[in-house]
Design a protein around this motif. Structure first.
Motif, mmCIF file in Angstrom:
data_model
loop_
_atom_site.group_PDB
_atom_site.id
_atom_site.type_symbol
_atom_site.label_atom_id
_atom_site.label_comp_id
_atom_site.label_asym_id
_atom_site.label_seq_id
_atom_site.Cartn_x
_atom_site.Cartn_y
_atom_site.Cartn_z
ATOM 1 N N GLY A 194 0.818 -1.214 0.000
ATOM 2 C CA GLY A 194 0.000 0.000 0.000
ATOM 3 C C GLY A 194 0.849 1.259 0.000
ATOM 4 O O GLY A 194 0.547 2.225 -0.712
ATOM 5 N N LEU A 195 1.924 1.246 0.770
ATOM 6 C CA LEU A 195 2.810 2.416 0.814
ATOM 7 C C LEU A 195 3.533 2.608 -0.521
ATOM 8 O O LEU A 195 3.710 3.743 -0.978
ATOM 9 C CB LEU A 195 3.824 2.249 1.943
ATOM 10 N N ILE A 196 3.946 1.508 -1.150
ATOM 11 C CA ILE A 196 4.628 1.611 -2.447
ATOM 12 C C ILE A 196 3.697 2.223 -3.492
ATOM 13 O O ILE A 196 4.070 3.139 -4.233
ATOM 14 C CB ILE A 196 5.120 0.228 -2.902
ATOM 15 N N VAL A 197 2.465 1.722 -3.557
ATOM 16 C CA VAL A 197 1.488 2.258 -4.525
ATOM 17 C C VAL A 197 1.198 3.726 -4.221
ATOM 18 O O VAL A 197 1.093 4.557 -5.128
ATOM 19 C CB VAL A 197 0.199 1.434 -4.501
ATOM 20 N N GLY A 198 1.085 4.043 -2.936
ATOM 21 C CA GLY A 198 0.828 5.427 -2.552
ATOM 22 C C GLY A 198 1.954 6.361 -2.968
ATOM 23 O O GLY A 198 1.706 7.474 -3.453
ATOM 24 N N VAL A 199 3.193 5.920 -2.802
ATOM 25 C CA VAL A 199 4.343 6.745 -3.199
ATOM 26 C C VAL A 199 4.360 6.959 -4.708
ATOM 27 O O VAL A 199 4.609 8.078 -5.191
ATOM 28 C CB VAL A 199 5.653 6.089 -2.717
ATOM 29 N N VAL A 200 4.098 5.898 -5.476
ATOM 30 C CA VAL A 200 4.094 6.011 -6.943
ATOM 31 C C VAL A 200 3.016 6.993 -7.399
ATOM 32 O O VAL A 200 3.257 7.886 -8.226
ATOM 33 C CB VAL A 200 3.887 4.635 -7.594
ATOM 34 N N ALA A 201 1.799 6.829 -6.855
ATOM 35 C CA ALA A 201 0.692 7.703 -7.246
ATOM 36 C C ALA A 201 0.942 9.150 -6.808
ATOM 37 O O ALA A 201 0.685 10.096 -7.568
ATOM 38 C CB ALA A 201 -0.612 7.188 -6.652
ATOM 39 N N TYR A 202 1.447 9.324 -5.601
ATOM 40 C CA TYR A 202 1.730 10.673 -5.079
ATOM 41 C C TYR A 202 2.792 11.373 -5.919
ATOM 42 O O TYR A 202 2.661 12.556 -6.250
ATOM 43 C CB TYR A 202 2.179 10.549 -3.624
ATOM 44 N N SER A 203 3.847 10.634 -6.270
ATOM 45 C CA SER A 203 4.922 11.212 -7.078
ATOM 46 C C SER A 203 4.417 11.601 -8.464
ATOM 47 O O SER A 203 4.732 12.688 -8.968
ATOM 48 C CB SER A 203 6.085 10.216 -7.200
ATOM 49 N N GLY A 204 3.629 10.701 -9.091
ATOM 50 C CA GLY A 204 3.087 11.005 -10.408
ATOM 51 C C GLY A 204 2.164 12.209 -10.391
ATOM 52 O O GLY A 204 2.227 13.065 -11.285
ATOM 53 N N TYR A 205 1.334 12.309 -9.354
ATOM 54 C CA TYR A 205 0.388 13.414 -9.242
ATOM 55 C C TYR A 205 1.109 14.760 -9.171
ATOM 56 O O TYR A 205 0.791 15.700 -9.912
ATOM 57 C CB TYR A 205 -0.490 13.207 -8.006
ATOM 58 N N HIS A 206 2.093 14.856 -8.296
ATOM 59 C CA HIS A 206 2.768 16.140 -8.111
ATOM 60 C C HIS A 206 3.736 16.445 -9.261
ATOM 61 O O HIS A 206 3.916 17.621 -9.613
ATOM 62 C CB HIS A 206 3.502 16.155 -6.767
ATOM 63 N N TYR A 207 4.339 15.435 -9.837
ATOM 64 C CA TYR A 207 5.211 15.679 -10.977
ATOM 65 C C TYR A 207 4.417 16.241 -12.154
ATOM 66 O O TYR A 207 4.841 17.218 -12.794
ATOM 67 C CB TYR A 207 5.914 14.387 -11.390
ATOM 68 N N PHE A 208 3.276 15.654 -12.450
ATOM 69 C CA PHE A 208 2.459 16.135 -13.562
ATOM 70 C C PHE A 208 1.928 17.539 -13.294
ATOM 71 O O PHE A 208 1.787 18.343 -14.222
ATOM 72 C CB PHE A 208 1.310 15.174 -13.836
#
Length: 234
Positions: A194-208
């Protein structure tokens, strides 16, 4: 002298025999099958994995979309400037449309309003910019949602597993370290995923979002250049 040598050999031979008899313990590496380890995480692993694949889909889809619409052409503005200065309004509009990018669409909206007051032209280009940014922000909300939900799903899976472990202990009275540690490491897998998926999604959201902010700044400069072109001819 002979007795001394004999005594030395008598002390050395048992020591050497003892060292030879000592078994050599080789370190063994524990091989881990990560796929089987992940599947031990419980039922909550399934929605977390589905959320992970959905997150990857959104990231890849948005990246491909941005690569297409955010393509920057240095010659676009110069071509439009030359054609507008020459009075070739239709040609300038076709040039902007052929670019098939967000910048081209915004320039086309401004060219189509030529002859109107400058305030109306600026207003139209601002609306076109808002539309393009809105299209870029589309689906980013899903990344934000995944970044918040995935860790929570992982914690739910872990807590449910811990409750099950202590329930089994209360029923069987088996409190051995082996049974407890095995149950805990299996149930904490869902938290890790869950933490791994959260980090990936969070990073993608703010990068975009940073990419969109950079695009908005570039477009604002282009709008200023276009307004200067129609007001001063430069």
């Amino acid at each position: 002298m002979t007795n001394i040598i004999f005594l030395a050999l008598q002390d050395t031979i048992p020591a050497a025999t003892q060292e030879a008899a000592t078994p050599i313990v080789e370190s063994q590496e524990i091989s881990v099958n990560y796929l089987s380890l992940v599947m031990k995480g419980g039922v909550m692993v399934i929605p977390i994995l589905l959320l992970f694949f959905f997150t990857l889909y959104v990231i890849i889809e948005r990246a491909m979309y941005y690569k297409k619409v955010m393509k920057h052409s240095e010659s676009l503005m110069s071509d439009v400037r030359h054609q507008v200065s020459s009075g070739k309004i239709d040609a300038a509009q076709m040039t902007a449309a052929r670019a098939a990018t967000a910048e081209g669409n915004i320039l086309e909206s401004g060219i189509s309003m030529l002859g109107r007051p400058v305030s109306e032209i600026e207003g139209m280009m601002e609306k076109a910019t808002n539309v393009e940014i809105g299209l870029m922000e589309k689906k980013l909300g899903w990344l934000g949602l995944a970044a918040g939900i995935a860790p929570i799903l992982g914690f739910i899976g872990t807590i449910a597993g811990v409750i099950k472990i202590f329930y089994q202990i209360s029923e069987t009275a088996d409190i051995s370290i082996g049974s407890i540690s095995e149950g805990l490491y299996e149930k904490m897998i869902s938290s890790g995923l869950g933490l791994i998926v959260g980090v990936v999604a969070y990073s993608g959201y703010h990068y975009f979002n940073m990419v969109i902010d950079s695009f908005a700044l570039r477009v604002q400069r282009q709008v200023i250049q276009f307004v200067n072109l129609i007001t001063t001819g430069k």
